[in-house]
Design a protein around this motif. Sequence first.
Motif, mmCIF file in Angstrom:
data_model
loop_
_atom_site.group_PDB
_atom_site.id
_atom_site.type_symbol
_atom_site.label_atom_id
_atom_site.label_comp_id
_atom_site.label_asym_id
_atom_site.label_seq_id
_atom_site.Cartn_x
_atom_site.Cartn_y
_atom_site.Cartn_z
ATOM 1 N N PRO A 57 0.808 -1.220 0.000
ATOM 2 C CA PRO A 57 0.000 0.000 0.000
ATOM 3 C C PRO A 57 0.843 1.273 0.000
ATOM 4 O O PRO A 57 0.468 2.276 -0.616
ATOM 5 N N VAL A 58 1.979 1.247 0.694
ATOM 6 C CA VAL A 58 2.859 2.420 0.710
ATOM 7 C C VAL A 58 3.396 2.686 -0.700
ATOM 8 O O VAL A 58 3.409 3.835 -1.167
ATOM 9 N N LEU A 59 3.836 1.639 -1.380
ATOM 10 C CA LEU A 59 4.335 1.811 -2.751
ATOM 11 C C LEU A 59 3.222 2.302 -3.675
ATOM 12 O O LEU A 59 3.446 3.165 -4.531
ATOM 13 N N GLY A 60 2.015 1.754 -3.488
ATOM 14 C CA GLY A 60 0.893 2.203 -4.302
ATOM 15 C C GLY A 60 0.556 3.662 -4.063
ATOM 16 O O GLY A 60 0.275 4.404 -5.010
ATOM 17 N N LEU A 61 0.593 4.090 -2.813
ATOM 18 C CA LEU A 61 0.318 5.489 -2.490
ATOM 19 C C LEU A 61 1.366 6.394 -3.114
ATOM 20 O O LEU A 61 1.047 7.475 -3.627
ATOM 21 N N ALA A 62 2.625 5.960 -3.093
ATOM 22 C CA ALA A 62 3.694 6.749 -3.711
ATOM 23 C C ALA A 62 3.475 6.878 -5.220
ATOM 24 O O ALA A 62 3.667 7.960 -5.795
ATOM 25 N N LEU A 63 3.054 5.792 -5.873
ATOM 26 C CA LEU A 63 2.763 5.845 -7.309
ATOM 27 C C LEU A 63 1.607 6.797 -7.585
ATOM 28 O O LEU A 63 1.663 7.612 -8.521
#
Length: 207
Positions: A57-63
């Motif tokens: 989820p953190v990587l998705g939020l960054a994207l």
Amino acid sequence: MKSAMTHGTPTATLHAAGLVAAMLLPGPAAAHLVDTGLGPVYDGISHVLLSADDLLPVLGLALLAGLNGQLTGRRALFAIALAWLCGGLLGYLSGPAAVPGLATTFSLLIIGTLVALDRRLTPMTVVALAAALGLVHGWFNGAGIAAAERSVLALAGITGTIFVLVALLAAFVVQLKAPWTRIAVRAGGSWIAAVGVLMLGWGLRPA
């Protein structure tokens, strides 16, 4: 020999699939801190990097933040780090949240889908998503740390790692110009959403 190899291949595939599922589907209400032997801060760092239910989820939020521009990325960066820290402290002091464990799965579905759609969102919308993500996941982390009787300093390692990951990845996405690069980012979001679907199915399976 050939027959043994033929019959062994499906078994090996099933074992590998089971291993991947076990790695992707940890219980959301625990901190899963790895004892690195280097102190609670490094334990928190290792937790983020080794826990798919927090990392993805953190990587998705960054994207998502990067796709919506530099200003949105900067605001979302501080929102998720601060919310994660506050949620972690609340969870550490108050215990488990009155939120179902599947909430972390829905964060994968929602954020992954938004990245895949690549719809322009207002900065406040992305910030709200970042804050909600940080509060929920941080609360689970804090409650798990308290239950395991580990040091609250682990939250410093967790939030620091999240800040660095979001800063680097969002900045990378912001500077992408070629159309195919945005398609690649959207594909990454679809994979995150797909993992969310798998985790949801696993969480809803009959006992």
